[in-house]
Design a protein around this motif. Structure first.
Motif, PDB file in Angstrom:
ATOM      1  N   LYS A   6     -29.295 -71.056  42.850  1.00 12.24           N
ATOM      2  CA  LYS A   6     -30.218 -70.440  41.886  1.00 12.24           C
ATOM      3  C   LYS A   6     -31.606 -70.263  42.500  1.00 12.24           C
ATOM      4  O   LYS A   6     -32.216 -69.195  42.390  1.00 12.24           O
ATOM      5  N   ILE A   7     -32.100 -71.291  43.168  1.00 11.04           N
ATOM      6  CA  ILE A   7     -33.426 -71.212  43.797  1.00 11.04           C
ATOM      7  C   ILE A   7     -33.449 -70.105  44.848  1.00 11.04           C
ATOM      8  O   ILE A   7     -34.370 -69.294  44.899  1.00 11.04           O
ATOM      9  N   ASP A  14     -37.412 -62.473  43.546  1.00 10.42           N
ATOM     10  CA  ASP A  14     -38.865 -62.409  43.319  1.00 10.42           C
ATOM     11  C   ASP A  14     -39.564 -61.689  44.468  1.00 10.42           C
ATOM     12  O   ASP A  14     -40.457 -60.865  44.255  1.00 10.42           O
ATOM     13  N   SER A  15     -39.145 -61.982  45.684  1.00 10.65           N
ATOM     14  CA  SER A  15     -39.753 -61.331  46.849  1.00 10.65           C
ATOM     15  C   SER A  15     -39.402 -59.850  46.900  1.00 10.65           C
ATOM     16  O   SER A  15     -40.246 -59.023  47.256  1.00 10.65           O
ATOM     17  N   ILE A  16     -38.174 -59.514  46.549  1.00 10.56           N
ATOM     18  CA  ILE A  16     -37.797 -58.092  46.495  1.00 10.56           C
ATOM     19  C   ILE A  16     -38.685 -57.367  45.488  1.00 10.56           C
ATOM     20  O   ILE A  16     -39.225 -56.293  45.786  1.00 10.56           O
ATOM     21  N   GLN A 123     -33.238 -67.605  56.692  1.00 14.40           N
ATOM     22  CA  GLN A 123     -33.358 -66.160  56.933  1.00 14.40           C
ATOM     23  C   GLN A 123     -34.409 -65.555  56.005  1.00 14.40           C
ATOM     24  O   GLN A 123     -35.218 -64.721  56.419  1.00 14.40           O
ATOM     25  N   TYR A 124     -34.382 -65.992  54.759  1.00 15.13           N
ATOM     26  CA  TYR A 124     -35.373 -65.527  53.782  1.00 15.13           C
ATOM     27  C   TYR A 124     -36.787 -65.881  54.263  1.00 15.13           C
ATOM     28  O   TYR A 124     -37.679 -65.031  54.251  1.00 15.13           O
ATOM     29  N   GLN A 125     -36.989 -67.112  54.690  1.00 15.27           N
ATOM     30  CA  GLN A 125     -38.307 -67.536  55.158  1.00 15.27           C
ATOM     31  C   GLN A 125     -38.749 -66.749  56.393  1.00 15.27           C
ATOM     32  O   GLN A 125     -39.923 -66.419  56.530  1.00 15.27           O
TER      33      GLN A 125
END
Length: 147
Positions: A6-7, A14-16, A123-125
């Motif tokens: 979920k996080i 949120d970033s998108i 990868q997100y970071q």
């Protein structure tokens, strides 16, 4: 495990959303510069190319000079603020995030383990880190040009 999923999903989404807004804003700024520049350069060319007689030559030159000065000013601001590059970089980051989201959703259906979720978050970071690097580079360039 569900909390990690979920996080990660929420952070990516949120970033998108944020990068979509940024990209849209920057595209509008680019348009604000590009369209007038195209119009002004076309008008300047027409003004200089018209043959209205000798009594109009001075007026034509003055009008073209004013248009040229405005065009130069807009081009300088666009280059100084580097708006086109920011727009493109925001678009690239947005696309990377969308790709990551698609991969995450696919693997979520197949089945994720904690190690894989952490890999997706890394990868997100890394993707988000590109934006931080862009601002750091911009600030470093400003410091260099001010010294």
């Amino acid at each position: 495990m569900e909390e990690l999923i979920k996080i990660t999903e929420d952070k990516i989404q949120d970033s998108i959303n944020e990068f979509t807004k940024r990209r849209s804003r920057m595209f509008n700024v680019v348009r604000m510069f590009k369209y007038p520049l195209v119009g002004l350069t076309a008008i300047s060319t027409i003004v200089l190319g018209l043959d209205l007689g000798k009594e109009w030559i001075t007026n034509q030159k003055n009008i073209a000079l004013i248009i040229g000065a405005i065009t130069t000013g807009l081009t300088t601001l666009m280059t100084f603020w580097n708006v086109e590059e920011y727009w493109i970089k925001n678009k690239v980051i947005e696309l990377q995030l969308l790709s990551l989201q698609n991969k995450f959703q696919f693997e979520k259906k197949v089945g994720l383990n904690e190690i894989r979720i952490k890999e997706f978050f890394r990868q997100y970071q890394n993707i988000i880190g590109q934006q931080e690097e862009l601002w750091k580079t911009t600030l470093d360039e400003q410091k260099e040009s001010n010294s």
